[in-house]
Structure formats: structure tokens, C-alpha cells
Design an enzyme around this catalytic site. Structure first.
Site, PDB file in Angstrom:
ATOM      1  CE  LYS A 115      -4.222  -1.872   0.683  1.00  0.00           C
ATOM      2  NZ  LYS A 115      -5.602  -1.881   1.018  1.00  0.00           N
ATOM      3  CE  LYS A 197      -5.619  -8.688  -2.169  1.00  0.00           C
ATOM      4  NZ  LYS A 197      -6.446  -8.631  -1.007  1.00  0.00           N
ATOM      5  CE  LYS A 200     -13.017  -4.446  -0.544  1.00  0.00           C
ATOM      6  NZ  LYS A 200     -12.031  -3.796   0.309  1.00  0.00           N
TER       7      LYS A 200
HETATM    8  P1  ATP Z   1      -8.257  -3.575  -1.346  1.00  0.00           P
HETATM    9  O1  ATP Z   1      -8.106  -3.755  -2.820  1.00  0.00           O
HETATM   10  O2  ATP Z   1      -9.006  -2.338  -0.956  1.00  0.00           O
HETATM   11  O3  ATP Z   1      -7.004  -3.799  -0.576  1.00  0.00           O
HETATM   12  P2  ATP Z   1      -9.294  -6.218  -1.114  1.00  0.00           P
HETATM   13  O4  ATP Z   1     -10.152  -6.534  -2.299  1.00  0.00           O
HETATM   14  O5  ATP Z   1      -7.948  -6.802  -1.060  1.00  0.00           O
HETATM   15  O6  ATP Z   1      -9.259  -4.684  -0.884  1.00  0.00           O
HETATM   16  P3  ATP Z   1     -10.021  -6.509   1.675  1.00  0.00           P
HETATM   17  O7  ATP Z   1     -10.993  -5.529   2.202  1.00  0.00           O
HETATM   18  O8  ATP Z   1      -8.581  -6.281   2.001  1.00  0.00           O
HETATM   19  O9  ATP Z   1     -10.159  -6.674   0.114  1.00  0.00           O
HETATM   20  O10 ATP Z   1     -10.423  -7.957   2.117  1.00  0.00           O
HETATM   21  C1  ATP Z   1     -11.658  -8.390   2.618  1.00  0.00           C
HETATM   22  C2  ATP Z   1     -11.595  -9.906   2.764  1.00  0.00           C
HETATM   23  O11 ATP Z   1     -11.599 -10.517   1.490  1.00  0.00           O
HETATM   24  C3  ATP Z   1     -10.368 -10.435   3.487  1.00  0.00           C
HETATM   25  O12 ATP Z   1     -10.728 -11.512   4.329  1.00  0.00           O
HETATM   26  C4  ATP Z   1      -9.487 -10.904   2.388  1.00  0.00           C
HETATM   27  O13 ATP Z   1      -8.607 -11.926   2.798  1.00  0.00           O
HETATM   28  C5  ATP Z   1     -10.494 -11.403   1.371  1.00  0.00           C
HETATM   29  N1  ATP Z   1      -9.986 -11.287   0.027  1.00  0.00           N
HETATM   30  C6  ATP Z   1      -9.651 -10.144  -0.621  1.00  0.00           C
HETATM   31  N2  ATP Z   1      -9.257 -10.386  -1.871  1.00  0.00           N
HETATM   32  C7  ATP Z   1      -9.324 -11.731  -2.034  1.00  0.00           C
HETATM   33  C8  ATP Z   1      -9.042 -12.606  -3.126  1.00  0.00           C
HETATM   34  N3  ATP Z   1      -8.617 -12.153  -4.269  1.00  0.00           N
HETATM   35  N4  ATP Z   1      -9.238 -13.933  -2.938  1.00  0.00           N
HETATM   36  C9  ATP Z   1      -9.700 -14.404  -1.769  1.00  0.00           C
HETATM   37  N5  ATP Z   1      -9.985 -13.634  -0.697  1.00  0.00           N
HETATM   38  C10 ATP Z   1      -9.799 -12.311  -0.817  1.00  0.00           C
END
Ligand code: ATP
Ligand code: LTN
Length: 334
Positions: A115, A197, A200
Site C-alpha cells: 500500500k 490477487k 477491489k
Molecule cells: P483492497 O483492494 O481495498 O485492498 P481487497 O479486495 O484486497 O481490498 P479486503 O478488504 O482487504 O479486500 O479484504 C476483505 C476480505 O476478502 C479479506 O478476508 C481478504 O482476505 C479477502 N480477500 C480479498 N481479496 C481476495 C481474493 N482475491 N481472494 C480471496 N480472498 C480475498
């Protein structure tokens, strides 16, 4: 323990629109665990401000996320679904735990490094101490188990270290939490770059399936998903794109990779991509319908928000008062 049940805590940030990765890696497991445990599911809006947010947008997204928790199948009468910012104990415990966390430990966190690289113009102290606030979230409710995607395991490890350190000094104050990573869907990758990964906050709209995407968009994104040239549906390291699509198919249909290889033996990528797209559409459709319905019922949502914030405040205060006493803060005069 609450009423003889073990406690579960998890949360998601209200940044951006939720993706299929969030659903398959986290939300879906939450629903399956919600009968067995006493559950706290927070919209962690305080974590969201470690990256600059537009106020109106943040408020809207937080409400939308809370609604999605319910739409995904979490019963808000049984599960405590609430906004982190409505419960003062999170910030209070985080401050205390900051004093039991080392800079060196925080420096090793890969999410911080990622980040910080992404937001080089705003590497604030909150971004650095993000894992301490997360530890406070979990320890405040004496959680036994924390369902997360694989990317959060490092944060769970530091939470356990902080709790053990604190307990080592003051006695058994905190329950030491265990992570729970679901069998399938633990790490859904970007449809455009399977080495990253699905996230969002990805700028490429085609890289992620959003929970609110309509069927045509979903099918189109899967058709465009990056794959390789081997042209057979096989689950292996050398075909990360197809492997990811198999993971998605497995998580949606509750089947194993071997089953998928058999089912699509001799078929091309086109057929398989279409089948993955259709599986995702059928998983998301009921969720989208419930979401639309719930969003219209303002009074109902407001009553859930109020009730559950009070419940969370009650349980978190129990831990907070204990911690304050242990470290020697003066007693409150009633
Ligand atoms: P950002 O892009 O804002 O960092 P993010 O999509 O990575 O967000 P988080 O809010 O960090 O999402 O994660 C919410 C939950 O979803 C966490 O438990 C995280 O482990 C899970 N998660 C996020 N992305 C994935 C993914 N690609 N596959 C499986 N689990 C995920
Ligand atoms: N850091 C997590 C969100 C999060 C969380 C938590 C998850 C904040 N507090 C407590 C589980 C338990 C993330 O980025 N997904």
C-alpha cells in the site's frame, strides 16, 4: 465464549466495490460458520481511512457493505453486524496495543509495503499501524477464530504475537485467535493478471468481477480472462489463468479440481470460460436481488445498525475495562 459458543470475528474495509474474491475468499465462509459461532462481522470503516476517502462516498460504501453482509446470508439478529467507527473500544484498545508492538514487526508487513508503494504521496502513520487496529478488533471480542483470505494471515500472526506478549506480562487477558482459511476460494486472482490477487482497488475493471456486475458483464469478463496457450483444462502451476478459473468454478459449485478436469476433458477454453461465467452469475443473482430489496428498507437497516452497535459496545467494553485495569489506569468513579 459467549453463551457456550466460541467467538468469531471478521471484517472488511468499505473501500471500493466488493469483488468475487471478497465473496469466495471471505463472505461465503462467514455465512457457513455463522451457526457454529457467536459472530461479530464489522464494516471496518476506520481501517478505510488509512487511504484518503471522499466522505460522502465512504458513508455510502459503508452502508452498502453492511447491506451486502446481510444480503449474502448473514442473519443480523444472530450475527453482530456493525460499523467499527460506532464502537469506541476499537480505537482505545488499538492505542494500548500500539505500546506493545514493535516498529520492526510492523516494518515486515507486506500489505503495508504494497500500500505504501501504491500511495507514495500518503504514507501515513495509520497505514503503518493498520495491523494494530486489526489486532484490537479481534482481541476486543476475545475471538477464537478469524476467517480471512490468505493475504491476511500475516496480520493474524502479528495479532497472536501481540496478544501473547500482553498475556505474558499481565496474565491471561486475551484469547489467542486462530485463522480460518476456507478450502476453496482462498485466493482468487485477477482475471487480467493471474499473478496478482483480484482486488477491489484494481484500476482495470476487467480484472475483477464485482458482486453487482450484471450477467452480461460477468460473461464478457470471463470470455476476456487471460489464459495461456495449452488449450486444455488442467489444474497446474504452469497454467495460472486456467487454474484460477478452476478455483472459481470449484468454489461456486462446491466441487474439486479433479472433477472439473474430468467434466471438461476434451473441451476447449471457450466452453469452460462460459461455464465459469454462468456459475458465477447463478451464485450472484440471488445475492443481488436480496441486496436490492434490503436497500429499500431504510427503517429496518437503521434498527439493525443501532441494535448491533449497542451489542458490540457491550462486549467490547468488558475486555477494554479488564485491559485498562491490568495496565494500571485509574479506576472509574461511578
Ligand atoms: P483492497 O483492494 O481495498 O485492498 P481487497 O479486495 O484486497 O481490498 P479486503 O478488504 O482487504 O479486500 O479484504 C476483505 C476480505 O476478502 C479479506 O478476508 C481478504 O482476505 C479477502 N480477500 C480479498 N481479496 C481476495 C481474493 N482475491 N481472494 C480471496 N480472498 C480475498
Ligand atoms: N485487514 C483486513 C480487514 C480487517 C479484518 C479485521 C479482518 C480489519 N480488521 C479483523 C479480520 C479481522 C483486510 O484488509 N481484509
Amino acid at each position: 465464549m459467549i453463551d457456550d459458543k466460541k467467538v468469531l470475528f471478521s471484517g472488511m474495509q468499505s473501500t471500493g466495490n466488493l469483488t468475487l474474491g471478497n465473496y469466495l475468499g471471505a463472505l461465503k465462509n462467514w455465512v457457513s460458520l455463522s451457526d457454529e459461532y457467536e459472530c461479530f462481522y464489522s464494516v471496518v470503516d476506520m481501517h478505510s481511512i488509512t487511504v484518503r476517502q471522499d466522505p460522502a462516498e465512504l458513508r455510502k460504501r459503508a452502508r452498502s457493505l453492511l447491506t451486502l453482509y446481510i444480503a449474502a446470508g448473514l442473519d443480523p439478529k444472530k450475527n453482530c453486524i456493525y460499523y467499527q467507527s460506532h464502537v469506541s473500544g476499537h480505537a482505545e484498545l488499538a492505542w494500548i496495543l500500539n505500546c506493545f508492538t514493535y516498529m520492526g514487526e510492523l516494518n515486515r508487513m507486506t500489505q503495508f509495503k504494497d500500500k505504501a508503494a501504491k500511495h507514495a504521496d500518503n504514507i501515513n502513520a495509520g497505514l503503518f499501524t493498520y495491523p494494530v487496529l486489526m489486532a484490537a478488533d479481534i482481541l476486543l471480542y476475545q475471538a477464537d477464530v478469524v476467517p480471512v483470505g490468505k493475504d491476511q494471515l500475516q496480520h493474524l500472526e502479528i495479532t497472536r504475537d501481540i496478544a501473547q506478549r500482553f498475556n505474558g506480562i499481565y496474565g491471561d487477558v486475551f484469547t489467542i485467535p486462530e485463522p480460518y482459511v476456507g478450502k476453496s476460494g482462498a485466493r482468487i486472482m485477477s482475471l487480467q493478471d493471474p499473478s496478482k490477487k483480484m482486488s477491489k482497488s484494481d484500476e482495470n475493471q476487467n480484472a475483477s468481477i464485482y458482486l453487482m456486475d450484471d450477467p452480461d458483464t460477468i460473461i464478457r469478463k470471463f470470455k476476456r480472462a487471460v489464459t495461456d496457450s495449452e488449450a486444455c483444462v488442467r489444474y497446474c502451476e504452469e497454467q495460472p489463468g486456467i487454474r484460477n478459473l478452476i478455483d472459481i468454478y470449484c468454489a461456486c459449485n462446491d466441487v474439486k479440481p479433479e472433477d472439473v478436469e474430468k467434466e471438461f476433458d476434451g473441451k476447449g477454453y471457450g466452453d469452460f470460460k462460459m461455464a465459469v461465467g454462468e456459475s458465477v452469475v447463478s451464485v450472484l443473482k440471488p445475492l443481488q436481488e436480496r441486496y436490492e430489496q434490503l436497500s429499500k428498507d431504510k427503517a429496518y437497516l437503521d434498527s439493525i445498525i443501532k441494535e448491533n452497535a449497542e451489542k458490540a459496545q457491550y462486549y467490547s467494553n468488558k475486555t477494554l475495562r479488564k485491559v485498562q485495569k491490568k495496565i494500571g489506569f485509574p479506576e472509574r468513579i461511578r
